[in-house]
Motif scaffolding. Structure first.
Motif, PDB file in Angstrom:
ATOM      1  N   SER A  27       0.724  -1.338   0.195  1.00 57.25           N
ATOM      2  CA  SER A  27       0.011   0.065   0.011  1.00 57.25           C
ATOM      3  C   SER A  27       0.843   1.190  -0.014  1.00 57.25           C
ATOM      4  N   THR A  28       1.840   1.326   1.022  1.00 55.59           N
ATOM      5  CA  THR A  28       2.806   2.377   1.045  1.00 55.59           C
ATOM      6  C   THR A  28       4.266   2.012   1.197  1.00 55.59           C
ATOM      7  N   MET A  29       4.999   2.700   0.969  1.00 62.72           N
ATOM      8  CA  MET A  29       6.475   2.337   1.247  1.00 62.72           C
ATOM      9  C   MET A  29       7.393   3.580   1.318  1.00 62.72           C
ATOM     10  N   LYS A  30       7.697   4.069   2.346  1.00 64.43           N
ATOM     11  CA  LYS A  30       8.475   5.176   2.581  1.00 64.43           C
ATOM     12  C   LYS A  30       9.881   5.027   3.543  1.00 64.43           C
ATOM     13  N   ASP A  31      11.016   5.750   3.318  1.00 63.10           N
ATOM     14  CA  ASP A  31      12.101   5.467   3.933  1.00 63.10           C
ATOM     15  C   ASP A  31      12.333   6.972   4.606  1.00 63.10           C
ATOM     16  N   SER A  32      13.148   6.721   5.750  1.00 61.51           N
ATOM     17  CA  SER A  32      13.679   8.078   6.519  1.00 61.51           C
ATOM     18  C   SER A  32      14.794   7.590   6.959  1.00 61.51           C
ATOM     19  N   SER A  33      15.888   8.480   7.350  1.00 61.90           N
ATOM     20  CA  SER A  33      17.129   8.510   7.600  1.00 61.90           C
ATOM     21  C   SER A  33      17.783   9.311   8.802  1.00 61.90           C
ATOM     22  N   ASN A  34      18.413   8.760   9.531  1.00 68.42           N
ATOM     23  CA  ASN A  34      18.788   9.719  10.811  1.00 68.42           C
ATOM     24  C   ASN A  34      20.133   9.234  11.302  1.00 68.42           C
ATOM     25  N   THR A  35      20.923  10.083  11.978  1.00 71.56           N
ATOM     26  CA  THR A  35      22.391   9.530  12.640  1.00 71.56           C
ATOM     27  C   THR A  35      22.240   9.397  13.903  1.00 71.56           C
ATOM     28  N   ILE A  36      22.888   8.181  14.347  1.00 74.93           N
ATOM     29  CA  ILE A  36      22.778   7.954  15.833  1.00 74.93           C
ATOM     30  C   ILE A  36      24.300   8.103  16.395  1.00 74.93           C
ATOM     31  N   ARG A  37      24.292   8.906  17.425  1.00 78.78           N
ATOM     32  CA  ARG A  37      25.523   9.314  18.274  1.00 78.78           C
ATOM     33  C   ARG A  37      26.730   9.696  17.364  1.00 78.78           C
ATOM     34  N   LYS A  38      26.308  10.337  16.108  1.00 79.26           N
ATOM     35  CA  LYS A  38      27.487  10.765  15.167  1.00 79.26           C
ATOM     36  C   LYS A  38      28.128   9.657  14.610  1.00 79.26           C
ATOM     37  N   GLU A  39      27.906   8.674  14.764  1.00 81.10           N
ATOM     38  CA  GLU A  39      28.754   7.381  14.553  1.00 81.10           C
ATOM     39  C   GLU A  39      28.157   6.517  13.385  1.00 81.10           C
ATOM     40  N   TYR A  40      26.688   6.461  13.624  1.00 83.73           N
ATOM     41  CA  TYR A  40      26.109   5.396  12.701  1.00 83.73           C
ATOM     42  C   TYR A  40      24.909   6.113  11.847  1.00 83.73           C
ATOM     43  N   SER A  41      24.547   5.476  10.670  1.00 81.24           N
ATOM     44  CA  SER A  41      23.492   6.291  10.061  1.00 81.24           C
ATOM     45  C   SER A  41      22.466   5.094  10.008  1.00 81.24           C
ATOM     46  N   GLN A  42      21.208   5.386  10.456  1.00 76.63           N
ATOM     47  CA  GLN A  42      20.147   4.328  10.492  1.00 76.63           C
ATOM     48  C   GLN A  42      19.014   4.767   9.133  1.00 76.63           C
ATOM     49  N   ILE A  43      18.748   3.828   8.347  1.00 78.58           N
ATOM     50  CA  ILE A  43      17.914   4.058   7.346  1.00 78.58           C
ATOM     51  C   ILE A  43      16.754   2.923   7.653  1.00 78.58           C
ATOM     52  N   THR A  44      15.488   3.527   7.839  1.00 78.85           N
ATOM     53  CA  THR A  44      14.338   2.900   8.221  1.00 78.85           C
ATOM     54  C   THR A  44      13.519   3.076   6.892  1.00 78.85           C
ATOM     55  N   ILE A  45      12.835   1.608   6.323  1.00 80.71           N
ATOM     56  CA  ILE A  45      11.786   1.750   5.440  1.00 80.71           C
ATOM     57  C   ILE A  45      10.408   1.220   5.874  1.00 80.71           C
ATOM     58  N   ASP A  46       9.715   2.042   5.945  1.00 81.92           N
ATOM     59  CA  ASP A  46       8.036   1.664   6.396  1.00 81.92           C
ATOM     60  C   ASP A  46       7.472   1.280   5.143  1.00 81.92           C
ATOM     61  N   VAL A  47       6.925  -0.037   5.528  1.00 80.57           N
ATOM     62  CA  VAL A  47       6.208  -0.723   4.410  1.00 80.57           C
ATOM     63  C   VAL A  47       4.727  -1.052   4.828  1.00 80.57           C
ATOM     64  N   SER A  48       3.707  -0.794   4.402  1.00 76.66           N
ATOM     65  CA  SER A  48       2.333  -1.190   4.675  1.00 76.66           C
ATOM     66  C   SER A  48       1.630  -2.094   3.477  1.00 76.66           C
TER      67      SER A  48
END
Length: 175
Positions: A96-117
């Motif tokens: 139905s939907t698929m969207k992504d987001s990205s954020n930085t954790i403690r300036k050491e790691y990058s987190q990529i999250t994909i929300d899928v419905s």
């Protein structure tokens, strides 16, 4: 030697011998059952340790991939690999939907999250999808969130919302 004993003494000697034989048999069987019980406990304990070791190895491999930068370095690669799995289980048309987001954790790691419905999917196909992501490591990611609802009581289809997250260690100069 037994011929020199009277009847009463022979009964006592045979009873004593019989008592010694029964006691020794009891001790042998008791020791065998005790060893068998200890072996069963050891086997059960070893099997639980094997599953725990399996989990630790999988976690180690996952965290090691974080340290080396991981395999999925950008969102497009994650989408590509996720699309391949969705097509394999005929789930692509159910998205139905698929969207992504990205954020930085403690300036050491990058987190990529994909929300899928997903809408109106069979739960077994979703289980296979999660298995491919979590266990078969088709994507260098983990399922962070999984929610399912049954919109129709008489049908065995579900509405599913899930979040798939991937982490990578940021190099110097990235943020």
């Amino acid at each position: 030697m037994f011929n020199q004993l009277n009847e009463r003494e022979r009964v006592f000697v045979f009873a004593g011998i019989l008592l010694i034989v029964v006691m020794s048999l009891f001790l042998v069987f008791n020791k065998a059952f005790e060893l068998r019980r200890e072996l069963s406990e050891t086997v059960n304990e070893t099997m639980s340790q094997a599953t725990q070791l399996d989990r630790i190895i999988n976690d180690y491999k996952y965290y090691q991939s974080l340290e080396t930068g991981g395999q999925d370095e950008d969102v497009n690669q994650m989408y590509s690999k996720l699309d391949q799995i969705l097509i394999r289980y005929n789930l692509k048309e159910k998205v139905s939907t698929m969207k992504d987001s990205s954020n930085t954790i403690r300036k050491e790691y990058s987190q990529i999250t994909i929300d899928v419905s997903f809408r109106s999917v069979i739960l077994n196909d979703i289980i296979k999808l999660v298995y491919d992501i979590e266990k078969n490591k088709q994507i260098n990611a983990k399922v962070d969130y999984l929610d399912f609802r049954k919109p129709f009581q008489d049908k065995e289809v579900y509405d599913i919302n899930m979040k798939i997250s991937s982490f990578k260690k940021l190099g110097k100069g990235e943020s």
